[in-house]
Design a protein around this motif. Structure first.
Motif, PDB file in Angstrom:
ATOM      1  N   GLN A  42      53.078  41.234  47.778  1.00 33.79           N
ATOM      2  CA  GLN A  42      54.012  40.319  47.121  1.00 33.79           C
ATOM      3  C   GLN A  42      53.241  39.172  46.468  1.00 33.79           C
ATOM      4  OE1 GLN A  42      57.246  38.969  49.641  1.00 33.79           O
ATOM      5  NE2 GLN A  42      57.362  40.947  50.675  1.00 33.79           N
ATOM      6  N   TYR A  43      52.203  38.721  47.143  1.00 31.28           N
ATOM      7  CA  TYR A  43      51.372  37.629  46.632  1.00 31.28           C
ATOM      8  C   TYR A  43      50.517  38.100  45.460  1.00 31.28           C
ATOM      9  CZ  TYR A  43      47.588  34.152  46.691  1.00 31.28           C
ATOM     10  OH  TYR A  43      46.654  33.206  46.337  1.00 31.28           O
ATOM     11  N   ASP A  44      49.999  39.321  45.552  1.00 28.89           N
ATOM     12  CA  ASP A  44      49.160  39.887  44.494  1.00 28.89           C
ATOM     13  C   ASP A  44      49.485  41.369  44.343  1.00 28.89           C
ATOM     14  OD1 ASP A  44      47.269  40.715  42.708  1.00 28.89           O
ATOM     15  OD2 ASP A  44      45.541  40.411  44.025  1.00 28.89           O
ATOM     16  N   PRO A  45      50.324  41.736  43.356  1.00 32.40           N
ATOM     17  CA  PRO A  45      50.676  43.152  43.159  1.00 32.40           C
ATOM     18  C   PRO A  45      49.455  44.038  42.907  1.00 32.40           C
ATOM     19  CG  PRO A  45      52.167  41.729  41.932  1.00 32.40           C
ATOM     20  CD  PRO A  45      51.061  40.847  42.437  1.00 32.40           C
ATOM     21  N   GLY A  46      48.360  43.444  42.462  1.00 34.82           N
ATOM     22  CA  GLY A  46      47.136  44.204  42.229  1.00 34.82           C
ATOM     23  C   GLY A  46      46.203  44.194  43.425  1.00 34.82           C
ATOM     24  N   LEU A  47      46.750  44.024  44.615  1.00 36.30           N
ATOM     25  CA  LEU A  47      45.954  43.950  45.845  1.00 36.30           C
ATOM     26  C   LEU A  47      44.962  45.108  45.940  1.00 36.30           C
ATOM     27  CD1 LEU A  47      45.805  42.401  48.663  1.00 36.30           C
ATOM     28  CD2 LEU A  47      47.236  44.268  49.520  1.00 36.30           C
ATOM     29  N   LYS A  48      43.732  44.774  46.340  1.00 39.22           N
ATOM     30  CA  LYS A  48      42.691  45.789  46.504  1.00 39.22           C
ATOM     31  C   LYS A  48      42.192  45.772  47.946  1.00 39.22           C
ATOM     32  CE  LYS A  48      41.042  45.369  41.711  1.00 39.22           C
ATOM     33  NZ  LYS A  48      42.086  44.408  41.305  1.00 39.22           N
ATOM     34  N   VAL A  49      41.504  46.835  48.326  1.00 36.62           N
ATOM     35  CA  VAL A  49      40.880  46.920  49.647  1.00 36.62           C
ATOM     36  C   VAL A  49      39.391  47.151  49.444  1.00 36.62           C
ATOM     37  CG1 VAL A  49      40.792  48.130  51.845  1.00 36.62           C
ATOM     38  CG2 VAL A  49      42.983  47.861  50.669  1.00 36.62           C
ATOM     39  N   SER A  50      38.571  46.349  50.126  1.00 33.14           N
ATOM     40  CA  SER A  50      37.122  46.458  49.975  1.00 33.14           C
ATOM     41  C   SER A  50      36.437  46.158  51.301  1.00 33.14           C
ATOM     42  CB  SER A  50      36.629  45.475  48.900  1.00 33.14           C
ATOM     43  OG  SER A  50      35.217  45.484  48.800  1.00 33.14           O
ATOM     44  N   ASP A  51      35.687  47.138  51.817  1.00 30.41           N
ATOM     45  CA  ASP A  51      34.914  46.965  53.056  1.00 30.41           C
ATOM     46  C   ASP A  51      35.772  46.459  54.215  1.00 30.41           C
ATOM     47  OD1 ASP A  51      32.561  47.768  51.776  1.00 30.41           O
ATOM     48  OD2 ASP A  51      32.140  45.726  51.091  1.00 30.41           O
ATOM     49  N   GLY A  52      36.989  46.998  54.319  1.00 30.73           N
ATOM     50  CA  GLY A  52      37.856  46.620  55.424  1.00 30.73           C
ATOM     51  C   GLY A  52      38.627  45.331  55.217  1.00 30.73           C
ATOM     52  N   TRP A  53      38.487  44.720  54.047  1.00 28.87           N
ATOM     53  CA  TRP A  53      39.210  43.491  53.722  1.00 28.87           C
ATOM     54  C   TRP A  53      40.226  43.776  52.619  1.00 28.87           C
ATOM     55  CZ3 TRP A  53      37.952  38.393  55.582  1.00 28.87           C
ATOM     56  CH2 TRP A  53      36.822  38.325  56.404  1.00 28.87           C
ATOM     57  N   PHE A  54      41.384  43.135  52.699  1.00 29.21           N
ATOM     58  CA  PHE A  54      42.275  43.073  51.550  1.00 29.21           C
ATOM     59  C   PHE A  54      41.727  41.997  50.616  1.00 29.21           C
ATOM     60  CE2 PHE A  54      45.324  44.297  54.988  1.00 29.21           C
ATOM     61  CZ  PHE A  54      45.680  45.539  54.478  1.00 29.21           C
TER      62      PHE A  54
END
Length: 243
Positions: A42-54
């Motif tokens: 909701q905060y960032d529709p383009g949310l990504k996942v990298s090395d176990g982090w959102f």
């Protein structure tokens, strides 16, 4: 001696190290990953996942389980069993995300001084709508908040609506004044400042004002860049650690 060793060896534990080096939202049970991801989208529709982090708008966010031993190494309260950690070179950005999450999933912000002592809600008018007449907006604001004096600053693209003595909700209207500005910065801003916000009667008044304005203007309501659909979305967490 054992306590001293424990305190100096925290860097060997990755979870304790993250908690020592970054601000966090501490919970009594491990956060639900799906719920956290849904809120961050909701905060960032383009949310990504990298090395176990959102990665949400440049801020890295992860959740961790916390054991009693990890809590001791990290220097956090022993009764916490989960944490949402935010990492960003810009400390204000990390604080922003954690305060947004705290209003929606609860928990205590750590360190405690990162908890905001205000509630800020935006009625978003959208980039395609033309600039409204300040007096028209003032009339809609007065319908809920009562008499207000309009202070114009059109060079800055802003009008504020000042209340009299005892007025607790601040209101202003702003719009982009050039193509160089973010077209999304076309909002009616409502703010409440207070030390003890969780039970403040002004919260319901602020929420009613936002809903009334959004309904009249076919607009959306957000707080911390996340949708607001109920009063609970803007109530700060009541779980607060001692400073």
């Amino acid at each position: 001696m054992n306590a001293l060793i424990l305190d100096t060896m925290w860097f060997l534990n990755s979870t304790a190290r993250r908690l020592r080096l970054n601000p966090a939202l501490l919970t009594h049970r491990p956060p639900e990953p799906a719920r956290l991801e849904s809120l961050l989208r909701q905060y960032d529709p383009g949310l990504k996942v990298s090395d176990g982090w959102f990665v949400a708008n440049g801020t890295r966010v992860c959740w961790v389980e916390v054991t009693e031993g990890v809590a001791a190494k990290a220097g956090i309260p022993a009764d916490r069993r989960g944490a949402v950690i935010a990492s960003n070179g810009n400390k204000h950005a990390a604080r922003f995300v954690l305060n947004a999450l705290a209003s929606r999933i609860g928990g205590a912000l750590y360190p405690p001084e990162i908890q905001d002592d205000y509630v800020d809600v935006q009625v978003n008018l959208g980039p395609k709508r033309g600039v409204l007449d300040c007096e028209e907006v003032a009339g809609l604001v007065r319908a809920v908040l009562g008499e207000r004096t309009v202070r114009h600053d059109h060079e800055l693209g802003m009008c504020s609506f000042e209340g009299g003595p005892g007025s607790v909700v601040k209101a202003s209207y702003s719009w982009p004044t050039s193509d160089l500005m973010d077209p999304e910065d076309h909002v009616i801003d409502l703010e409440l400042d207070a030390k003890d916000l969780a039970g403040h009667p002004g919260l319901e008044l602020l929420y009613r004002t936002a809903v009334s304005l959004a309904t009249a203007l076919n607009a959306t309501v957000t707080s911390y860049d996340m949708p607001v659909t109920r009063l609970e979305d803007i109530i700060p967490t009541q779980d607060r650690l001692s400073a």
